[in-house]
Motif scaffolding. Sequence first.
Motif, short mmCIF file in Angstrom:
data_model
loop_
_atom_site.label_atom_id
_atom_site.label_comp_id
_atom_site.label_asym_id
_atom_site.label_seq_id
_atom_site.Cartn_x
_atom_site.Cartn_y
_atom_site.Cartn_z
N ARG A 3 43.11 40.71 28.20
CA ARG A 3 44.31 41.32 27.74
C ARG A 3 44.38 42.85 28.41
N LEU A 4 45.47 42.81 28.92
CA LEU A 4 45.90 44.55 29.84
C LEU A 4 46.81 45.21 29.00
N ASP A 25 48.21 51.22 28.74
CA ASP A 25 47.00 50.62 28.40
C ASP A 25 46.64 50.60 29.94
N TRP A 26 47.19 50.44 31.04
CA TRP A 26 46.67 50.15 32.12
C TRP A 26 47.43 50.53 33.44
N VAL A 27 47.22 50.73 34.57
CA VAL A 27 48.06 50.94 35.69
C VAL A 27 47.41 50.18 37.07
N GLU A 48 38.38 57.40 33.23
CA GLU A 48 37.28 58.25 32.03
C GLU A 48 38.06 57.85 30.65
N ARG A 49 39.57 57.72 30.71
CA ARG A 49 40.18 57.45 29.20
C ARG A 49 39.98 56.09 28.70
N GLY A 50 39.38 55.33 29.75
CA GLY A 50 39.58 53.87 29.23
C GLY A 50 40.73 53.04 29.97
N VAL A 51 41.50 53.74 30.75
CA VAL A 51 42.69 53.12 31.17
C VAL A 51 42.11 52.05 32.45
N THR A 52 42.62 50.82 32.11
CA THR A 52 42.27 49.78 33.41
C THR A 52 43.08 50.26 34.58
N VAL A 53 42.58 50.03 35.67
CA VAL A 53 43.05 50.28 37.01
C VAL A 53 42.87 48.84 37.82
N ARG A 79 37.63 48.44 46.97
CA ARG A 79 38.55 48.98 46.06
C ARG A 79 38.18 48.65 44.61
N ALA A 80 38.08 47.24 44.74
CA ALA A 80 38.14 46.66 43.37
C ALA A 80 36.85 47.32 42.58
N GLU A 81 35.62 47.36 43.44
CA GLU A 81 34.34 47.77 43.00
C GLU A 81 34.37 49.40 42.48
N ALA A 82 35.18 50.11 43.43
CA ALA A 82 35.36 51.52 43.23
C ALA A 82 36.01 51.87 42.02
N LEU A 83 37.00 50.90 41.56
CA LEU A 83 37.88 51.19 40.52
C LEU A 83 37.33 50.71 39.05
N GLY A 84 36.34 49.83 39.37
CA GLY A 84 35.83 49.01 38.20
C GLY A 84 36.84 48.11 37.56
N SER A 85 37.58 47.35 38.68
CA SER A 85 38.74 46.42 38.16
C SER A 85 38.46 45.16 37.77
N PRO A 86 39.01 44.65 36.70
CA PRO A 86 38.70 43.28 36.27
C PRO A 86 39.17 42.26 37.10
N LEU A 87 40.11 42.50 37.96
CA LEU A 87 40.87 41.54 39.08
C LEU A 87 41.28 42.34 40.29
N VAL A 88 41.94 41.46 41.06
CA VAL A 88 42.81 42.15 42.19
C VAL A 88 43.78 41.18 42.45
#
Length: 434
Positions: A3-4, A25-27, A48-53, A79-88
């Motif tokens: 859930r985003l 919640d996310w950007v 750092e604030r926990g906002v998903t990118v 980029r996905a790995e650098a941003l710790g993203s759950p998907l691209v």
Amino acid sequence: MERLGTGIGWRPEIADAVERMPGIDWVEVVAENVCPGHLPESLLRLRERGVTVVPHGVSLGLGGADRPDEGRLAALAERAEALGSPLVTEHIAFVRAGGPLTASPRLEAGHLLPVPRTRDALDVLCENVRIAQEALPVPLAVENIAALISWPGEEMTEGQFLYELADRTGVRLLIDVANLHTNHVNRGEDPAAALAELPLEAIAYVHVAGGFERDGVWHDSHAHPVPRPVLDILTDLASRVSPPGVLLERDENFPEPAELEGELEAIREALEKGGAQATTPAAPAAPVPPTTTAADDANRQRLALAQTALLSALVAGTPVPEGFDRVRLGVQARALAGKRADVVAKVAPELPELLGADYRSAFLTYAQGHPMTDGYRRDALNFAEHMLLAGRLEDAGVRRELREWWLERSGPAPRSQRPAVRLARATRRVLLRR
């Protein structure tokens, strides 16, 4: 699916405002606009604030005839790995054509163009999506695009095409409700019918954006407020399924933060309204194992020839392929040239500064006979070179500054500013002119 929540497209121009906005919640960030080793401080603070990118790619061209470029896939994965993203995410579109499959020059659209909804094109798209899925470290979601033009001889509706794509590959879907509205105005397609045919359980998140209508054509500008019809489509979608995430896109002509916050609130209200109208959802269908049918080379070549003919008509002035609406193709061609001029002005802001009010007309004239072949940065250099060689710059000062700008950027490395090197360079130019 994670859930985003509610998000907004992160852009440098509104970075500070996004950090201060409540309820974000996310950007989402355009993948090609960030460097993994030098992430903007604003994105780092949000993380750092926990906002998903989430990185959102625009240049893979998964709907093109060629297999996805390994370098572009590696860059998206990085980029996905650098941003710790759950998907691209990427688009169901083609962005370039020509090349070895057609034995013709490579052409770049500089824009997302629609894929024909045919079995041949679907086979190619499915194989390209699978290649991308194997190369990426996180799940992939693909977005339906807006279009001004329709392909002749299409065999499926948009909903059917997306359903089969998700069914055959297991890919997630990024549904852009603004694009459904665009295709309703421009191609007469019913948004409700498209939503009814979608595999709702495959939705990763939803895009919402604004645009404008001119002469009966809807332009998906991402530079105008979200209109009521787009919010109504969002409400319809929310009555069918609770989307894991919804995001407001705005790419330029940014309003005050309060106006963006008002649009986000309108999006939340549309979601709540849809949720209140929801009926008991049907149980999702049992997952079907993805098929492994591959697109053969002949299939890819047929698609390559068709896409090259269309793109060449749009950017190189070749004859309109049979079955296309000539008027709409003209509108699309002018829109592509205008966007190209705007993006070059952003990539190389010195050009409109040097050329002043003459920049846009000069670039549009240049674009008529010079298709883009290698991205916007090279396009800017080629345009500057053309202006210098054409001899149309009457102001000697402008000509000299433009030449210096071109020399500085066209070489493999920046030109040295040391006096001795500059003297040697000037001497060499004098000798070469003798």
